[in-house]
Design a protein around this motif. Structure first.
Motif, short mmCIF file in Angstrom:
data_model
loop_
_atom_site.label_atom_id
_atom_site.label_comp_id
_atom_site.label_asym_id
_atom_site.label_seq_id
_atom_site.Cartn_x
_atom_site.Cartn_y
_atom_site.Cartn_z
N ALA A 263 36.68 22.74 38.60
CA ALA A 263 35.40 22.75 38.97
C ALA A 263 34.54 21.62 38.90
CB ALA A 263 34.74 24.22 38.59
N ILE A 264 34.03 20.52 37.55
CA ILE A 264 33.36 19.73 37.24
C ILE A 264 34.07 18.57 37.85
CG2 ILE A 264 33.00 18.07 35.14
CD1 ILE A 264 33.66 20.13 33.83
N ASP A 265 35.31 18.31 39.02
CA ASP A 265 35.73 17.47 39.27
C ASP A 265 34.76 17.19 40.78
OD1 ASP A 265 36.99 16.04 37.74
OD2 ASP A 265 39.04 16.53 37.83
N LEU A 266 34.65 18.98 41.11
CA LEU A 266 34.96 19.61 42.68
C LEU A 266 33.47 19.14 42.59
CD1 LEU A 266 36.13 22.43 43.38
CD2 LEU A 266 36.40 20.46 44.77
N LEU A 267 32.52 18.71 41.85
CA LEU A 267 31.17 18.94 41.75
C LEU A 267 30.92 17.30 41.56
CD1 LEU A 267 29.50 21.52 38.45
CD2 LEU A 267 29.11 22.16 40.74
N GLU A 268 31.79 16.72 40.94
CA GLU A 268 31.37 15.26 40.94
C GLU A 268 31.48 14.68 41.79
OE1 GLU A 268 30.84 11.19 39.86
OE2 GLU A 268 30.43 13.29 38.51
N GLU A 269 32.73 15.46 42.65
CA GLU A 269 32.64 14.89 44.33
C GLU A 269 31.75 15.25 45.23
OE1 GLU A 269 36.31 16.73 45.11
OE2 GLU A 269 37.81 14.90 43.87
N ALA A 270 30.90 16.24 45.24
CA ALA A 270 30.20 17.03 45.82
C ALA A 270 28.62 16.37 45.79
CB ALA A 270 30.84 17.94 45.97
N LYS A 271 28.74 15.46 44.28
CA LYS A 271 28.07 15.07 44.04
C LYS A 271 26.10 14.23 44.35
CE LYS A 271 28.54 10.14 42.27
NZ LYS A 271 28.61 9.32 41.14
N ASP A 272 27.08 14.30 46.65
CA ASP A 272 25.68 13.55 47.07
C ASP A 272 25.41 14.23 47.98
OD1 ASP A 272 25.31 10.97 45.68
OD2 ASP A 272 27.70 10.52 47.20
N SER A 273 25.85 15.46 48.04
CA SER A 273 25.23 16.32 49.01
C SER A 273 24.90 17.99 48.32
CB SER A 273 26.75 16.93 49.94
OG SER A 273 27.84 17.56 49.06
#
Length: 304
Positions: A263-273
């Motif tokens: 989940a943390i990795d997904l949040l990191e990947e989507a941090k610009d949106s």
């Protein structure tokens, strides 16, 4: 104020929000736009300028509250003991009228503005009444003081049994029901729609680990939000709900208290949106500062 009039803010220590320390500087504002920041100060004023002397003060950008609940009864300096879940929710047994509720929200908006918050992004209305829509429009029209705001719907929990004045009754769930709710809230005038993708320990023991929406429902929510021109907010505590939010295109995700590595990795990947508002202060207050409100150590542990 005329669009061409200057406000000259002098003698302050300017903190720009970048992380750098505050430095002596003047700030020149024209209309609603910051025209320049003059390092070291010494700005020459002109006839007609509105001069604000901030000697000994810090000048900084307006704060943004990304997890705002202006329709909740309690605010800084206004604690309502009847709204203290899970210990006391008697507030809901003596609900204010819509006009009274709007006055509560207007009071809270003024408190936020007085404390330096010039924008608020709602994390959900307390009731289905569009109080936040009314408040947002009144602030925008200059009829009441408050920060600029984005109004959010009340929190949809996807429970197949809905409590009503005549007792429990069935409630439709599934992708079509989620779509209908989002389209309805958009038509009412909300800027964003709030879903409780997870439950919460404050509602029942272990609630935070209960995921309340399926992948199909979360995907339908994202599709309908884009079609209706609104954003999606969500309460997401456990890892599964966080992943549903990111993959469904939710804009603002709250809490994420039990995020796992994926989940943390997904949040990191989507941090610009996306915007992430952990709200860790709630848990700190419940554990360490809640005793005067009936939340002692044992109750805090019971609440998770």
């Amino acid at each position: 104020m005329p669009d061409d009039q200057r406000i000259v803010i002098i003698n302050g220590a300017v903190f720009d929000g970048s992380g750098a320390p505050a430095v002596p500087a003047d700030v020149i504002v024209r209309g609603s736009v910051i025209e320049s920041v003059v390092a070291g100060g010494g700005t020459e004023t002109r006839p007609g300028d509105q001069v604000v002397d901030c000697a000994g003060l810090t000048v900084m950008p307006g704060l943004v509250d990304s997890h705002s609940h202006l329709t909740f009864p309690s605010a800084l300096g206004h604690i309502d003991p009847s709204f203290n879940p899970p210990l006391d929710v008697s507030f809901f047994h003596h609900m204010p009228t819509p006009d009274e509720h709007l006055q509560i929200a207007r009071r809270n908006a003024l408190i936020m503005l007085d404390h330096g918050f010039t924008s608020v992004y709602s994390a959900g209305s307390l009731t289905p009444v569009p109080t936040e829509v009314f408040l947002r429009d009144q602030i925008a029209a200059g009829d009441t003081p408050g920060p600029r705001m984005r109004a959010a719907s009340f929190e949809r929990d996807n429970n197949p049994v809905q409590m009503g004045p005549d007792g429990p009754r069935p409630r439709e769930t599934g992708p079509d029901a989620v779509r209908a709710f989002i389209a309805e809230q958009a038509a009412i005038g909300f800027d964003s729609v709030k879903l409780l993708l997870s439950n919460d320990d404050v509602f029942f023991e272990g609630g935070s680990m209960v995921t309340q929406y399926s992948p199909e429902e979360a995907a339908a929510a994202g599709e309908q939000a884009r079609e209706s021109g609104v954003w999606l907010n969500c309460h997401a505590q456990n890892p599964a709900s966080i992943k549903l939010a990111v993959r469904g295109g939710f804009r603002s995700i709250y809490h994420c208290s039990y995020a796992d590595a994926e989940a943390i990795d997904l949040l990191e990947e989507a941090k610009d949106s996306i915007f992430l508002s952990p709200a860790v202060g709630i848990m700190w207050a419940n554990v360490h500062e809640g005793e005067e409100f009936g939340i002692d150590r044992a109750m805090a542990e019971h609440m998770g």
